[in-house]
Design a protein around this motif. Structure first.
Motif, PDB file in Angstrom:
ATOM      1  N   PRO A 112       0.795  -1.232   0.000  1.00  0.00           N
ATOM      2  CA  PRO A 112       0.000   0.000   0.000  1.00  0.00           C
ATOM      3  C   PRO A 112       0.825   1.279   0.000  1.00  0.00           C
ATOM      4  N   GLU A 116       1.308   2.879  -6.162  1.00  0.00           N
ATOM      5  CA  GLU A 116       1.153   3.749  -7.333  1.00  0.00           C
ATOM      6  C   GLU A 116       2.495   4.045  -8.000  1.00  0.00           C
ATOM      7  N   LEU A 515      -7.571   4.096  -1.758  1.00  0.00           N
ATOM      8  CA  LEU A 515      -6.174   4.245  -2.172  1.00  0.00           C
ATOM      9  C   LEU A 515      -5.295   3.091  -1.696  1.00  0.00           C
ATOM     10  N   ILE A 516      -5.862   2.204  -0.871  1.00  0.00           N
ATOM     11  CA  ILE A 516      -5.141   0.975  -0.497  1.00  0.00           C
ATOM     12  C   ILE A 516      -5.933  -0.240  -0.974  1.00  0.00           C
ATOM     13  N   ASP A 517      -6.591  -0.095  -2.099  1.00  0.00           N
ATOM     14  CA  ASP A 517      -7.424  -1.165  -2.666  1.00  0.00           C
ATOM     15  C   ASP A 517      -6.659  -2.490  -2.668  1.00  0.00           C
ATOM     16  N   HIS A 555      -5.792   0.784  -9.828  1.00  0.00           N
ATOM     17  CA  HIS A 555      -7.012   1.310  -9.228  1.00  0.00           C
ATOM     18  C   HIS A 555      -6.765   2.484  -8.278  1.00  0.00           C
ATOM     19  N   PRO A 556      -5.767   2.419  -7.379  1.00  0.00           N
ATOM     20  CA  PRO A 556      -5.509   3.605  -6.553  1.00  0.00           C
ATOM     21  C   PRO A 556      -5.187   4.847  -7.384  1.00  0.00           C
ATOM     22  N   ARG A 557      -4.426   4.679  -8.451  1.00  0.00           N
ATOM     23  CA  ARG A 557      -4.092   5.834  -9.280  1.00  0.00           C
ATOM     24  C   ARG A 557      -5.338   6.394  -9.978  1.00  0.00           C
ATOM     25  N   TYR A 559      -8.386   6.244  -8.881  1.00  0.00           N
ATOM     26  CA  TYR A 559      -9.208   6.931  -7.881  1.00  0.00           C
ATOM     27  C   TYR A 559      -8.573   8.262  -7.487  1.00  0.00           C
ATOM     28  N   ARG A 560      -7.252   8.291  -7.377  1.00  0.00           N
ATOM     29  CA  ARG A 560      -6.573   9.550  -7.054  1.00  0.00           C
ATOM     30  C   ARG A 560      -6.885  10.601  -8.128  1.00  0.00           C
ATOM     31  N   THR A 573      -0.310   9.010  -0.387  1.00  0.00           N
ATOM     32  CA  THR A 573      -1.021   8.177   0.585  1.00  0.00           C
ATOM     33  C   THR A 573      -0.228   7.960   1.871  1.00  0.00           C
TER      34      THR A 573
END
Length: 711
Positions: A112, A116, A515-517, A555-557, A559-560, A573
């Motif tokens: 986590p 990214e 962000l920690i998917d 996915h975190p990127r 969403y960011r 994060t």
């Protein structure tokens, strides 16, 4: 409270590191020692710039030239041992610790805190190739296990704990793999070294030592044992990804380029030592007596119990099995005894009458042991009773091949770290700390306690768990369909009344979570779990959450990017700025800290993780994602994140289906009486995504226990 596990040699360290939950020292002293050892090796070689193509090609050329001597020796062993099962078996066994664990060096490089970052995603692509891209039992290691199965050596690798316990494997065979596995427990402070080692392993192609397997390697000489190639496609993906990972890492951390170079040269020295010492043993093993001496060495303690009344050469057999006795003496006496007919094993009582169902040594020797003894008897000169020159030849070196490859640890002894008083972390600092794999004992203790408390709270809500009350083999598929239809009905009945401000607030509030998917699945990057029948769908899900190692699909990127389009940019994060962003409440970090805590415990809480995974993957499919999509579209924001999840989490072939498959595989393997308790734990994990609020009494009890444990 303190951990009691201690590793004092490479074999013991290897055994400890197989457990993804075992904790070595937090790195304060150990990582400094690792760095000194790695740099000491690099200081004897010429450092290079790993990001410059010409410099990399030059060092790869030198590396291949240095291995050419080992290649000739390995081919010589293969030629001389053609048809000699004992030499091939010894090669397979001594190569097992390294071959079965090459992916472990990469298991923790992505998490986590860096999910990214391009270097971490490139490293994850290499790991995915090693473990078979999340397919069950299809890793590089599994292909090697197939050879062991064919030769009935599977007990050496059916589980890595058995590999560590196998006395047939030389002590020194564990040195390099244990060193890499230990370094992997420090994926931040040792990241440069790990990437350098990975660059070496993925650049030199098929290591020559595998050629000692002769024809037994078969098609494994292709992409399976070539660490620079994808074992499924045969393409050069891992080598290319290693180069990319190094380039991106040095770009992000320019001052750490020397670590990459040092790690490369250290790993090269380790592999060259592995080649040299393994081939020393195999060349020695060409003498049939060597394997028998090794057999006697391994069995002497148990044999000493039963042979006080038997004698050879005027001495009791117990004399020959005493500590410090020379196994070659027993071999000489056996060769001269009535139990052995030199050159004729079929007429030798040692391997027929004595081990028959009516013999005094029935089942004392395994099938492999008998083959070792028969090979030795067959090689004895006809009519010879003692071995003559052959006996003197054994005096020229160590009494057994294992002594030729004694343990020479590449890392210091490691003791389990004292836990001490768990830190009284606030929820925001806990989030920031637990993002990392490389944490102290107090933070780890916090995570263990937090997960247990959260699950205890979830257990209070089992009465409202929608999962079936009992598990049956075919129960989850129709249940998934029913839940999907309910979520669709709720969507159809809902109203599109969300305001833009509420949408922004809700989306920002979810940032610590999204962000920690996949963080609850982080433990399943351990290669032995990632390729297991239960664990492979969980690894595959984690692999998908991080975009299959592609930054644009991460996915975190994604969403960011969505959040940044809604509100002023949020901090990275893992930064203090993110953890203490005043726009976020403490409550926004509660569930994320649970994810980060339980993700560290993939064995302890496997049933609960399976249930949590199903709850998470099913949560928005057909309903919540569609509602959010409407709102995002109405206010002109990208719908990519929810569109992606509504498809990838689908109940037929997506993450929801995979989650159910993992549960079914886990439950199917349990005996009937154990299923009810295990199913309750799965259901508890499902409820843990949204547990009931604590009562006042529970809050007071929890506060009291936390204060007591922190004293």
């Amino acid at each position: 409270m303190a951990t009691t596990s201690t590793a004092t040699g490479s074999r013991a360290l290897f055994r400890a590191l197989v457990d993804p939950e075992w904790r070595p020292d937090d790195g304060t002293g150990l990582t400094a020692s690792l760095r000194r050892r790695v740099h000491a090796v690099a200081a004897r070689a010429q450092m290079f710039d790993p990001t410059t193509p010409d410099a990399l090609r030059a060092v790869e050329t030198v590396s291949l030239e240095r291995l050419s001597v080992s290649r000739e020796r390995a081919l010589g062993v293969a030629a001389s041992s053609a048809g000699d099962d004992q030499v091939v078996n010894k090669a397979l066994l001594d190569l097992a610790p390294f071959t079965l664990t090459t992916g472990f060096a990469l298991a923790n490089l992505t998490g986590p805190w860096n999910a990214e970052q391009p270097y971490a995603l490139a490293a994850l692509r290499i790991l995915a190739a090693d473990v078979g891209h999340g397919q069950p039992l299809s890793s590089r290691a599994d292909s090697y296990l197939e050879i062991l199965r064919r030769r009935r050596l599977i007990d050496a690798g059916a589980h890595l704990q058995q590999t560590a316990a196998d006395a047939r494997i030389c002590e020194g065979a564990f040195a390099l793999p244990a060193a890499l596995m230990l370094m992997a427990r420090f994926p931040e402070s040792c990241a440069g070294f790990l990437l350098g080692a990975t660059l070496y392993l993925r650049s030199v192609g098929l290591l020559p030592v595998y050629l000692a397997l002769g024809d037994e390697a078969g098609d494994l000489r292709g992409p399976v044992l070539d660490l620079g190639r994808d074992p499924r496609s045969g393409g050069p993906g891992p080598r290319e990804a290693a180069v990319e990972a190094v380039r991106e890492f040095v770009a992000a951390y320019p001052s750490r380029g020397a670590e990459v170079s040092a790690g490369y040269l250290w790993c090269r020295a380790g592999v060259e030592t592995l080649h040299d010492r393994a081939l020393n043993v195999l060349e020695r093993w060409a003498d049939p007596a060597e394997a028998v001496i090794d057999l006697f060495r391994r069995r002497r303690r148990e044999a000493a119990v039963y042979h006080d009344g038997s004698a050879l050469g005027g001495k009791t057999l117990q004399h020959f099995f005493a500590p410090g006795a020379d196994p070659a003496d027993l071999l000489e006496q056996l060769a001269a005894s009535r139990y052995v007919k030199p050159g004729n094993p079929d007429r030798s009582p040692l391997v027929n009458g004595l081990i028959s169902t009516r013999g005094g040594m029935f089942r004392i020797f395994s099938t492999e042991d008998v083959a070792v003894l028969r090979r030795w008897i067959l090689a004895l000169p006809n009519g010879s009773r003692g071995g003559g020159e052959h006996r003197e030849g054994l005096r020229d070196g160590p009494r057994d091949g294992s002594a030729l490859w004694a343990d020479d640890p590449l890392v210091p002894a490691v003791a389990g770290e004292p836990v001490g008083d768990p830190a009284r972390l606030g929820i925001r600092e806990a989030y920031r700390s637990l993002l990392h794999r490389e944490t102290g004992a107090a933070e780890h203790a916090y995570a263990v306690r937090y997960a247990a408390d959260w699950l205890a709270r979830a257990a209070q809500g089992l009465s409202r768990c929608p999962l079936p009350a009992a598990w049956e083999p075919a129960v989850l598929a129709p249940w998934l369909q029913e839940q999907h239809e309910r979520q669709d009905a709720a969507f159809q009945a809902g109203s599109d009344s969300l305001t833009e401000e509420r949408l922004k607030d809700d989306s920002l509030g979810l940032a610590p979570l999204v962000l920690i998917d996949g963080a609850w699945l982080i433990g399943f990057t351990s290669p032995d779990l990632a390729t297991s029948v239960v664990g492979y769908p969980l690894f595959n899900t984690y692999w998908d959450e991080l975009g299959n190692g592609v930054i644009a699909e991460n996915h975190p990127r994604i969403y960011r990017d969505l959040i940044d389009s809604m509100v002023p940019a949020i901090a990275e994060t893992g930064s203090a700025g993110f953890a203490h962003d005043p726009r976020l409440s403490d409550g926004n970090f509660a569930l994320p800290v649970f994810w980060l805590s339980i993700g560290r415990l993939p064995r302890t809480h496997q049933p609960e993780i399976l249930g949590l995974n199903l709850a998470m993957e099913l949560s928005g499919v057909g309903g919540g994602y569609r509602s959010t999509r409407q709102a995002l579209k109405r206010f002109g924001y990208s719908t990519l994140f929810v569109d992606l999840h509504n498809t990838i989490d689908n109940i037929a072939t997506g993450h929801s289906a995979w989650a159910a498959a993992g549960i079914d595989a886990f439950m199917t393997d349990l005996p009937g009486p154990a299923r009810a308790a295990a199913w309750e734990r799965v259901r508890t994990g499902f409820v843990a995504l949204n547990p009931p609020p604590l009562t006042r009494k529970q809050q007071l009890s929890l506060t009291f226990r936390r204060k007591a444990s922190a004293r």
